[in-house]
Scaffold this motif. Structure first.
Motif, PDB file in Angstrom:
ATOM      1  N   ASN A   1       0.766  -0.852  -0.147  1.00 47.26           N
ATOM      2  CA  ASN A   1       0.139   0.023  -0.081  1.00 47.26           C
ATOM      3  C   ASN A   1       0.898   0.909   0.139  1.00 47.26           C
ATOM      4  O   ASN A   1       2.302   1.060   0.479  1.00 47.26           O
ATOM      5  N   THR A   2       0.296   2.449  -0.704  1.00 44.89           N
ATOM      6  CA  THR A   2       1.140   3.425  -0.938  1.00 44.89           C
ATOM      7  C   THR A   2       0.728   4.731  -0.503  1.00 44.89           C
ATOM      8  O   THR A   2      -0.696   4.852  -1.024  1.00 44.89           O
ATOM      9  N   TYR A   3       1.179   5.563   0.297  1.00 42.69           N
ATOM     10  CA  TYR A   3       0.533   6.492   1.045  1.00 42.69           C
ATOM     11  C   TYR A   3       1.516   8.416   1.305  1.00 42.69           C
ATOM     12  O   TYR A   3       2.684   7.741   0.608  1.00 42.69           O
ATOM     13  N   TYR A   4       0.697   8.969   1.176  1.00 40.85           N
ATOM     14  CA  TYR A   4       1.248  10.101   1.065  1.00 40.85           C
ATOM     15  C   TYR A   4       1.785  10.947   2.610  1.00 40.85           C
ATOM     16  O   TYR A   4       0.358  11.081   2.618  1.00 40.85           O
TER      17      TYR A   4
ATOM     18  N   PHE B   1      -2.778  10.606   6.330  1.00 40.15           N
ATOM     19  CA  PHE B   1      -2.169   9.905   5.862  1.00 40.15           C
ATOM     20  C   PHE B   1      -2.785   9.903   4.462  1.00 40.15           C
ATOM     21  O   PHE B   1      -4.277   9.701   4.557  1.00 40.15           O
ATOM     22  N   VAL B   2      -2.399   9.945   3.155  1.00 41.38           N
ATOM     23  CA  VAL B   2      -3.295  10.304   2.033  1.00 41.38           C
ATOM     24  C   VAL B   2      -3.121   9.335   0.660  1.00 41.38           C
ATOM     25  O   VAL B   2      -1.618   9.065   0.781  1.00 41.38           O
ATOM     26  N   SER B   3      -3.852   8.685   0.690  1.00 34.12           N
ATOM     27  CA  SER B   3      -4.173   7.181   0.207  1.00 34.12           C
ATOM     28  C   SER B   3      -3.226   7.748  -1.239  1.00 34.12           C
ATOM     29  O   SER B   3      -3.738   8.426  -2.223  1.00 34.12           O
ATOM     30  N   ILE B   4      -2.006   7.059  -2.062  1.00 35.56           N
ATOM     31  CA  ILE B   4      -1.825   6.781  -3.617  1.00 35.56           C
ATOM     32  C   ILE B   4      -2.844   5.775  -3.980  1.00 35.56           C
ATOM     33  O   ILE B   4      -3.301   6.117  -5.233  1.00 35.56           O
ATOM     34  N   THR B   5      -2.298   4.857  -3.769  1.00 37.52           N
ATOM     35  CA  THR B   5      -3.109   3.485  -3.912  1.00 37.52           C
ATOM     36  C   THR B   5      -2.524   2.146  -2.978  1.00 37.52           C
ATOM     37  O   THR B   5      -2.219   2.515  -2.778  1.00 37.52           O
ATOM     38  N   GLU B   6      -3.688   1.526  -3.268  1.00 33.90           N
ATOM     39  CA  GLU B   6      -3.908   0.190  -2.195  1.00 33.90           C
ATOM     40  C   GLU B   6      -4.223  -0.645  -3.281  1.00 33.90           C
ATOM     41  O   GLU B   6      -4.292  -1.865  -2.820  1.00 33.90           O
ATOM     42  N   ASP B   7      -3.433  -0.915  -4.435  1.00 29.14           N
ATOM     43  CA  ASP B   7      -3.778  -1.699  -5.432  1.00 29.14           C
ATOM     44  C   ASP B   7      -2.764  -0.976  -6.441  1.00 29.14           C
ATOM     45  O   ASP B   7      -2.494  -1.412  -8.074  1.00 29.14           O
ATOM     46  N   PRO B   8      -0.770  -1.146  -5.801  1.00 23.33           N
ATOM     47  CA  PRO B   8       0.124  -0.556  -6.524  1.00 23.33           C
ATOM     48  C   PRO B   8       0.155  -2.024  -7.603  1.00 23.33           C
ATOM     49  O   PRO B   8       1.110  -1.521  -9.116  1.00 23.33           O
ATOM     50  N   LYS B   9      -0.342  -2.918  -7.163  1.00 21.78           N
ATOM     51  CA  LYS B   9       0.988  -3.819  -8.911  1.00 21.78           C
ATOM     52  C   LYS B   9       0.366  -3.436  -9.974  1.00 21.78           C
ATOM     53  O   LYS B   9       0.172  -4.165 -11.052  1.00 21.78           O
ATOM     54  N   ASN B  10      -1.059  -3.513  -9.893  1.00 20.63           N
ATOM     55  CA  ASN B  10      -2.291  -2.645 -10.934  1.00 20.63           C
ATOM     56  C   ASN B  10      -2.445  -1.577 -11.930  1.00 20.63           C
ATOM     57  O   ASN B  10      -2.671  -0.951 -12.371  1.00 20.63           O
ATOM     58  N   CYS B  11      -1.386  -0.201 -10.931  1.00 23.00           N
ATOM     59  CA  CYS B  11      -0.742   0.801 -10.858  1.00 23.00           C
ATOM     60  C   CYS B  11       0.048   0.976 -12.745  1.00 23.00           C
ATOM     61  O   CYS B  11       0.653   0.336 -13.022  1.00 23.00           O
ATOM     62  N   GLU B  12      -0.640   1.622 -13.474  1.00 21.74           N
ATOM     63  CA  GLU B  12       0.061   2.015 -14.590  1.00 21.74           C
ATOM     64  C   GLU B  12       1.736   2.542 -14.429  1.00 21.74           C
ATOM     65  O   GLU B  12       1.869   3.093 -13.284  1.00 21.74           O
ATOM     66  N   ASP B  13       2.820   2.488 -15.252  1.00 22.89           N
ATOM     67  CA  ASP B  13       4.515   2.602 -14.086  1.00 22.89           C
ATOM     68  C   ASP B  13       3.962   4.418 -14.181  1.00 22.89           C
ATOM     69  O   ASP B  13       3.702   5.328 -15.213  1.00 22.89           O
ATOM     70  N   TYR B  14       4.408   4.794 -13.260  1.00 21.33           N
ATOM     71  CA  TYR B  14       4.772   5.846 -13.449  1.00 21.33           C
ATOM     72  C   TYR B  14       3.957   6.857 -12.858  1.00 21.33           C
ATOM     73  O   TYR B  14       4.135   8.299 -11.912  1.00 21.33           O
ATOM     74  N   SER B  15       2.086   6.187 -12.575  1.00 21.87           N
ATOM     75  CA  SER B  15       2.111   6.698 -12.258  1.00 21.87           C
ATOM     76  C   SER B  15       2.026   7.468 -10.655  1.00 21.87           C
ATOM     77  O   SER B  15       0.809   8.326  -9.943  1.00 21.87           O
ATOM     78  N   ILE B  16       2.712   6.359  -9.378  1.00 25.89           N
ATOM     79  CA  ILE B  16       2.118   6.985  -8.556  1.00 25.89           C
ATOM     80  C   ILE B  16       3.208   7.630  -7.495  1.00 25.89           C
ATOM     81  O   ILE B  16       3.024   8.855  -7.363  1.00 25.89           O
ATOM     82  N   VAL B  17       4.155   7.951  -8.576  1.00 29.42           N
ATOM     83  CA  VAL B  17       5.077   9.154  -8.407  1.00 29.42           C
ATOM     84  C   VAL B  17       4.616  10.300  -8.578  1.00 29.42           C
ATOM     85  O   VAL B  17       4.886  11.356  -8.155  1.00 29.42           O
ATOM     86  N   LYS B  18       3.734  10.313  -9.961  1.00 25.77           N
ATOM     87  CA  LYS B  18       3.497  11.725 -10.604  1.00 25.77           C
ATOM     88  C   LYS B  18       1.725  11.811  -9.413  1.00 25.77           C
ATOM     89  O   LYS B  18       1.938  13.269  -9.163  1.00 25.77           O
ATOM     90  N   LYS B  19       0.973  11.377  -9.176  1.00 27.06           N
ATOM     91  CA  LYS B  19       0.858  11.031  -7.705  1.00 27.06           C
ATOM     92  C   LYS B  19       0.784  12.421  -6.697  1.00 27.06           C
ATOM     93  O   LYS B  19       0.128  12.995  -6.524  1.00 27.06           O
ATOM     94  N   TYR B  20       1.482  11.217  -6.247  1.00 27.82           N
ATOM     95  CA  TYR B  20       2.713  12.018  -5.359  1.00 27.82           C
ATOM     96  C   TYR B  20       3.540  13.437  -5.463  1.00 27.82           C
ATOM     97  O   TYR B  20       3.459  13.970  -4.229  1.00 27.82           O
ATOM     98  N   LEU B  21       4.077  14.142  -6.430  1.00 23.60           N
ATOM     99  CA  LEU B  21       4.532  15.001  -7.025  1.00 23.60           C
ATOM    100  C   LEU B  21       2.907  15.875  -7.220  1.00 23.60           C
ATOM    101  O   LEU B  21       3.621  17.344  -6.424  1.00 23.60           O
ATOM    102  N   ARG B  22       2.029  15.871  -7.811  1.00 22.31           N
ATOM    103  CA  ARG B  22       0.757  16.483  -7.710  1.00 22.31           C
ATOM    104  C   ARG B  22       0.864  16.694  -6.277  1.00 22.31           C
ATOM    105  O   ARG B  22      -0.120  17.765  -5.553  1.00 22.31           O
ATOM    106  N   LEU B  23       0.793  15.254  -4.851  1.00 13.93           N
ATOM    107  CA  LEU B  23      -0.446  16.281  -3.872  1.00 13.93           C
ATOM    108  C   LEU B  23       1.208  17.055  -3.656  1.00 13.93           C
ATOM    109  O   LEU B  23       0.814  18.274  -2.611  1.00 13.93           O
ATOM    110  N   LEU B  24       2.438  17.090  -3.080  1.00 20.71           N
ATOM    111  CA  LEU B  24       3.444  17.854  -2.565  1.00 20.71           C
ATOM    112  C   LEU B  24       3.360  19.509  -3.725  1.00 20.71           C
ATOM    113  O   LEU B  24       3.774  20.205  -2.816  1.00 20.71           O
TER     114      LEU B  24
END
Length: 299
Positions: A226-229, A244-267
């Motif tokens: 699980n990934t959180y910010y 704790f802001v959820s980025i995804t609780e299903d990381p294996k099915n996320c598109e590549d780079y979508s996790i880090v992009k959401k993190y950067l938008r939150l920041l």
């Protein structure tokens, strides 16, 4: 020489950590005047970063943000020193988690967590979370040059029960943890600039194309964590709130780079709202005009 410097400096750090809060922040103010008006520590870097990110802001506003940043920076680094002796109760009063129940729910489900953090507001006091859950918190950090001060930093960050590992060993240790019993919460700041030869993903951060660390996303996707910010806000001097802001609780099915992009938008949203609390003294955008290495993805 390193040991001599440490033995000369440490008693002063310990005394600073024992100061009553009013004297503590009065001392921080005096340090600010020295750093800002006399030494001018990295003032050119800070100014260049602010102008780069906020080209629409007038010079007067840039200078105001710069000055407030230096005040906050002095507070933040001295607060790390305060961690040498601060009590558990004081830490929980000054660094509150607004939705701890979300993490406790994951704890009840037996699910590990990857926590993206940032050099914003207070990242040093986030280890107060360690004493409020049953997770084994694992902090990822970059060692500093003086081995004795490095040991001190490790001790401070591990004081409330965290395990501290270097960035070089992080991938191996996190992977090994998944074969063991127990619950783990991994925290790492992912908003600084990777070395150019390792810069394999480039995307916009505050409107500027720069390389970004991918290690936390890669591990989250590979291991299904699980990934959180951890969104930390400064409420007033010496007081913070973290969510704790959820980025995804299903990381294996996320598109590549979508996790880090959401993190950067939150920041980015935090920085835009209150820019004075970001660590402008780091050269985050130093590679903006560099050539990406062969095989890199440019988004």
């Amino acid at each position: 020489m390193q040991l001599l410097i440490y033995k000369l400096v440490y008693p002063g750090l310990w005394l600073i950590s024992k100061l009553p809060w009013k004297l503590f922040y009065a001392f921080s103010t005096s340090i600010f005047f020295i750093i800002y008006y006399i030494i001018g520590y990295r003032k050119r870097t800070v100014t260049e970063n602010l102008i780069l990110v906020f080209p629409e802001k007038a010079e007067k506003e840039i200078k105001k943000i710069r000055k407030e940043f230096y005040k906050h920076m002095c507070d933040m680094f001295l607060e790390m020193i305060k961690s040498i002796s601060i009590s558990n109760q004081e830490m929980m009063e000054r660094f509150k988690v607004t939705n701890l129940e979300k993490i406790q729910n994951l704890e009840a489900k037996g699910q590990n967590i990857m926590v993206f953090m940032a050099h914003y507001a207070s990242y040093e006091w986030a280890n107060v979370i360690d004493i409020q859950t049953n997770f084994q918190a694992v902090g990822i950090y970059k060692p500093i040059g003086n081995m004795y001060f490095d040991r001190l930093v490790r001790r401070i960050r591990a004081r409330f029960g965290s395990r501290v590992v270097t960035n070089k060993n992080a991938m191996r240790e996190i992977t090994e943890d998944q074969t063991k019993d127990g619950l783990y919460m991994y925290g790492l700041a992912a908003d600084q600039s990777p070395k150019l030869h390792k810069a394999m993903y480039w995307t916009n951060f505050m409107g500027i194309k720069v390389p970004t660390f991918l290690g936390a996303e890669v591990l989250s996707k590979r291991l299904g964590i699980n990934t959180y910010y951890l969104q930390v806000e400064k409420i007033k001097r010496g007081y913070y709130e973290a969510t704790f802001v959820s980025i995804t609780e299903d990381p294996k099915n996320c598109e590549d780079y979508s996790i880090v992009k959401k993190y950067l938008r939150l920041l980015e949203k935090q920085i835009t709202n209150n820019p004075q609390y970001y660590l402008w003294s780091h050269k985050r955008w130093k590679h903006r005009n560099a050539l990406a290495p062969e095989g890199a993805t440019i988004d």
